[in-house]
Write a protein that holds these residues in place. Sequence first.
Motif, PDB file in Angstrom:
ATOM      1  N   PHE A   1      39.502 -46.216  55.814  1.00 48.02           N
ATOM      2  CA  PHE A   1      39.503 -47.226  54.763  1.00 48.02           C
ATOM      3  C   PHE A   1      39.835 -46.530  53.448  1.00 48.02           C
ATOM      4  O   PHE A   1      39.854 -45.296  53.379  1.00 48.02           O
ATOM      5  N   PRO A   2      40.127 -47.300  52.396  1.00 50.55           N
ATOM      6  CA  PRO A   2      40.608 -46.691  51.148  1.00 50.55           C
ATOM      7  C   PRO A   2      39.641 -45.669  50.569  1.00 50.55           C
ATOM      8  O   PRO A   2      38.424 -45.815  50.662  1.00 50.55           O
TER       9      PRO A   2
ATOM     10  N   TYR B   1      48.021 -50.266  52.407  1.00 48.85           N
ATOM     11  CA  TYR B   1      48.300 -48.847  52.633  1.00 48.85           C
ATOM     12  C   TYR B   1      47.630 -48.368  53.922  1.00 48.85           C
ATOM     13  O   TYR B   1      48.252 -47.676  54.740  1.00 48.85           O
ATOM     14  N   ILE B   2      46.361 -48.717  54.110  1.00 44.70           N
ATOM     15  CA  ILE B   2      45.653 -48.318  55.328  1.00 44.70           C
ATOM     16  C   ILE B   2      46.295 -48.956  56.557  1.00 44.70           C
ATOM     17  O   ILE B   2      46.456 -48.302  57.602  1.00 44.70           O
ATOM     18  N   TYR B   3      46.681 -50.219  56.442  1.00 49.24           N
ATOM     19  CA  TYR B   3      47.348 -50.883  57.570  1.00 49.24           C
ATOM     20  C   TYR B   3      48.640 -50.155  57.941  1.00 49.24           C
ATOM     21  O   TYR B   3      48.923 -49.931  59.118  1.00 49.24           O
ATOM     22  N   ASN B   4      49.424 -49.759  56.935  1.00 45.94           N
ATOM     23  CA  ASN B   4      50.676 -49.057  57.210  1.00 45.94           C
ATOM     24  C   ASN B   4      50.419 -47.703  57.861  1.00 45.94           C
ATOM     25  O   ASN B   4      51.192 -47.265  58.735  1.00 45.94           O
TER      26      ASN B   4
ATOM     27  N   GLY C   1      42.390 -48.893  61.437  1.00 43.03           N
ATOM     28  CA  GLY C   1      42.156 -49.423  60.108  1.00 43.03           C
ATOM     29  C   GLY C   1      40.910 -50.280  59.997  1.00 43.03           C
ATOM     30  O   GLY C   1      40.647 -51.131  60.849  1.00 43.03           O
ATOM     31  N   PHE C   2      40.136 -50.047  58.940  1.00 37.25           N
ATOM     32  CA  PHE C   2      39.026 -50.918  58.541  1.00 37.25           C
ATOM     33  C   PHE C   2      39.420 -51.541  57.206  1.00 37.25           C
ATOM     34  O   PHE C   2      39.856 -50.833  56.288  1.00 37.25           O
ATOM     35  N   VAL C   3      39.265 -52.838  57.079  1.00 41.13           N
ATOM     36  CA  VAL C   3      39.604 -53.504  55.827  1.00 41.13           C
ATOM     37  C   VAL C   3      38.439 -53.368  54.844  1.00 41.13           C
ATOM     38  O   VAL C   3      37.284 -53.599  55.200  1.00 41.13           O
ATOM     39  N   PHE C   4      38.754 -52.948  53.620  1.00 40.72           N
ATOM     40  CA  PHE C   4      37.743 -52.845  52.569  1.00 40.72           C
ATOM     41  C   PHE C   4      37.640 -54.167  51.832  1.00 40.72           C
ATOM     42  O   PHE C   4      38.652 -54.740  51.413  1.00 40.72           O
ATOM     43  N   VAL C   5      36.400 -54.668  51.669  1.00 41.42           N
ATOM     44  CA  VAL C   5      36.196 -55.925  50.955  1.00 41.42           C
ATOM     45  C   VAL C   5      35.189 -55.722  49.826  1.00 41.42           C
ATOM     46  O   VAL C   5      34.256 -54.939  49.937  1.00 41.42           O
ATOM     47  N   ASN C   6      35.435 -56.412  48.738  1.00 46.53           N
ATOM     48  CA  ASN C   6      34.512 -56.454  47.606  1.00 46.53           C
ATOM     49  C   ASN C   6      34.367 -57.918  47.206  1.00 46.53           C
ATOM     50  O   ASN C   6      35.176 -58.438  46.435  1.00 46.53           O
ATOM     51  N   PRO C   7      33.365 -58.610  47.745  1.00 44.02           N
ATOM     52  CA  PRO C   7      33.244 -60.049  47.497  1.00 44.02           C
ATOM     53  C   PRO C   7      32.947 -60.407  46.044  1.00 44.02           C
ATOM     54  O   PRO C   7      32.971 -61.588  45.693  1.00 44.02           O
ATOM     55  N   LEU C   8      32.673 -59.409  45.206  1.00 43.32           N
ATOM     56  CA  LEU C   8      32.456 -59.691  43.790  1.00 43.32           C
ATOM     57  C   LEU C   8      33.760 -60.006  43.062  1.00 43.32           C
ATOM     58  O   LEU C   8      33.738 -60.631  41.997  1.00 43.32           O
ATOM     59  N   THR C   9      34.882 -59.548  43.631  1.00 37.03           N
ATOM     60  CA  THR C   9      36.139 -59.672  42.893  1.00 37.03           C
ATOM     61  C   THR C   9      37.274 -60.329  43.657  1.00 37.03           C
ATOM     62  O   THR C   9      38.295 -60.662  43.052  1.00 37.03           O
ATOM     63  N   VAL C  10      37.161 -60.485  44.961  1.00 33.85           N
ATOM     64  CA  VAL C  10      38.292 -60.988  45.736  1.00 33.85           C
ATOM     65  C   VAL C  10      37.773 -61.750  46.943  1.00 33.85           C
ATOM     66  O   VAL C  10      36.636 -61.555  47.384  1.00 33.85           O
ATOM     67  N   SER C  11      38.599 -62.624  47.499  1.00 36.76           N
ATOM     68  CA  SER C  11      38.218 -63.413  48.662  1.00 36.76           C
ATOM     69  C   SER C  11      38.151 -62.527  49.902  1.00 36.76           C
ATOM     70  O   SER C  11      39.183 -62.109  50.441  1.00 36.76           O
TER      71      SER C  11
ATOM     72  N   LEU D   1      41.070 -61.625  53.049  1.00 37.49           N
ATOM     73  CA  LEU D   1      41.398 -60.265  53.472  1.00 37.49           C
ATOM     74  C   LEU D   1      41.110 -60.055  54.959  1.00 37.49           C
ATOM     75  O   LEU D   1      41.926 -59.475  55.691  1.00 37.49           O
ATOM     76  N   ILE D   2      39.952 -60.501  55.413  1.00 40.60           N
ATOM     77  CA  ILE D   2      39.566 -60.295  56.809  1.00 40.60           C
ATOM     78  C   ILE D   2      40.484 -61.071  57.749  1.00 40.60           C
ATOM     79  O   ILE D   2      40.945 -60.541  58.773  1.00 40.60           O
ATOM     80  N   ASN D   3      40.771 -62.300  57.421  1.00 43.63           N
ATOM     81  CA  ASN D   3      41.654 -63.103  58.280  1.00 43.63           C
ATOM     82  C   ASN D   3      43.057 -62.510  58.348  1.00 43.63           C
ATOM     83  O   ASN D   3      43.703 -62.557  59.407  1.00 43.63           O
ATOM     84  N   GLU D   4      43.518 -61.959  57.236  1.00 45.34           N
ATOM     85  CA  GLU D   4      44.858 -61.367  57.224  1.00 45.34           C
ATOM     86  C   GLU D   4      44.895 -60.043  57.977  1.00 45.34           C
ATOM     87  O   GLU D   4      45.700 -59.858  58.905  1.00 45.34           O
ATOM     88  N   PHE D   5      44.034 -59.109  57.590  1.00 48.79           N
ATOM     89  CA  PHE D   5      44.159 -57.753  58.111  1.00 48.79           C
ATOM     90  C   PHE D   5      43.509 -57.558  59.482  1.00 48.79           C
ATOM     91  O   PHE D   5      43.940 -56.689  60.243  1.00 48.79           O
ATOM     92  N   ILE D   6      42.517 -58.343  59.796  1.00 55.14           N
ATOM     93  CA  ILE D   6      41.905 -58.254  61.129  1.00 55.14           C
ATOM     94  C   ILE D   6      42.456 -59.345  62.035  1.00 55.14           C
ATOM     95  O   ILE D   6      42.931 -59.069  63.140  1.00 55.14           O
ATOM     96  N   GLY D   7      42.411 -60.586  61.565  1.00 55.25           N
ATOM     97  CA  GLY D   7      42.853 -61.695  62.394  1.00 55.25           C
ATOM     98  C   GLY D   7      44.326 -61.639  62.740  1.00 55.25           C
ATOM     99  O   GLY D   7      44.718 -61.888  63.891  1.00 55.25           O
ATOM    100  N   LYS D   8      45.184 -61.301  61.761  1.00 54.36           N
ATOM    101  CA  LYS D   8      46.630 -61.317  61.983  1.00 54.36           C
ATOM    102  C   LYS D   8      47.212 -59.947  62.291  1.00 54.36           C
ATOM    103  O   LYS D   8      48.190 -59.839  63.040  1.00 54.36           O
ATOM    104  N   ARG D   9      46.643 -58.896  61.717  1.00 50.56           N
ATOM    105  CA  ARG D   9      47.283 -57.581  61.833  1.00 50.56           C
ATOM    106  C   ARG D   9      46.549 -56.600  62.738  1.00 50.56           C
ATOM    107  O   ARG D   9      47.044 -55.516  63.007  1.00 50.56           O
ATOM    108  N   GLY D  10      45.367 -56.953  63.183  1.00 50.70           N
ATOM    109  CA  GLY D  10      44.714 -56.148  64.208  1.00 50.70           C
ATOM    110  C   GLY D  10      43.924 -54.944  63.743  1.00 50.70           C
ATOM    111  O   GLY D  10      43.658 -54.036  64.540  1.00 50.70           O
TER     112      GLY D  10
END
Length: 256
Positions: free
Chosen positions: A47-48, A66-69, A79-89, A93-102
């Motif tokens: 992760f980042p 970057y991590i996905y690439n 890849g693990f997706v990094f999330v910060n619910p204080l600033t972004v949805s 992020l999870i649906n895109e990088f885990i659900g769609k990109r694996g």
Amino acid sequence: MRCTLERFKPKITGIVDVHVHLGLSPEFDEKVLRTAKLLGIERVCAFPYRVLQLKDPKEIWRANEYIYNLQERHREVIGFVFVNPLTVSSEELINEFIGKRGMRGIKVYRVRARSSLLNPIAELAIHYDVPVLIHTAHRLYPRDRPNESTPVDIRALAKRYPRLKVIMAHLGGGGDWEFSLETVRDVSNVYVDIGGTVVDNGLIESAVEYLGESRLVFGSDNVFTAALGKVEAAEVDEEVKWSICVDNPRRVVGVD
């Protein structure tokens, strides 16, 4: 360098490291991945690197891209997706990088694990059957990170979502690791990564005694030799070491 690292290379093969930071620079990433390979670490959950500095939604998205690439270019990167619910949805992020990109896991920092902000993250992690790795510490000195999760926070989240796979990060990351183990002892969906620079005698043995071998996972937080040394020096059966380094992380992350 190769000769020096060979001294630290364990007998175990196929190690999966659940806690690695990448993305500081292409040169840095190359060195980290090369070092891991030389030390017998076959796969790294990445992760980042600059999670504390990632506040802008666009920066967070780019860091995860970057991590996905890296995952797409290097078989060893998970890849693990990094999330910060204080600033972004986080959901987006999870649906895109885990659900769609694996990508295969979620990294959380800057939000206490007991916060209700983690509820949608936990629910999506359960839906996609991926673990959530949470930066955790039980410090014995005044903290300067007010949103840092403690083992008590981890316990609260795991009890709230018993089907969620929670990885409590870096048991050896500083502070009272015995308190950490005692706090999550009876919460079976909490797994503990052994990473961090603390290499106290008995850390691994106590963790096995408190949690059982099936709930410990190999994690380095980029300090590969310390993590490997802790396992290698531990007075536990070789089968237990194999479980910590290979079987458990593969099962928790869901990789072959």
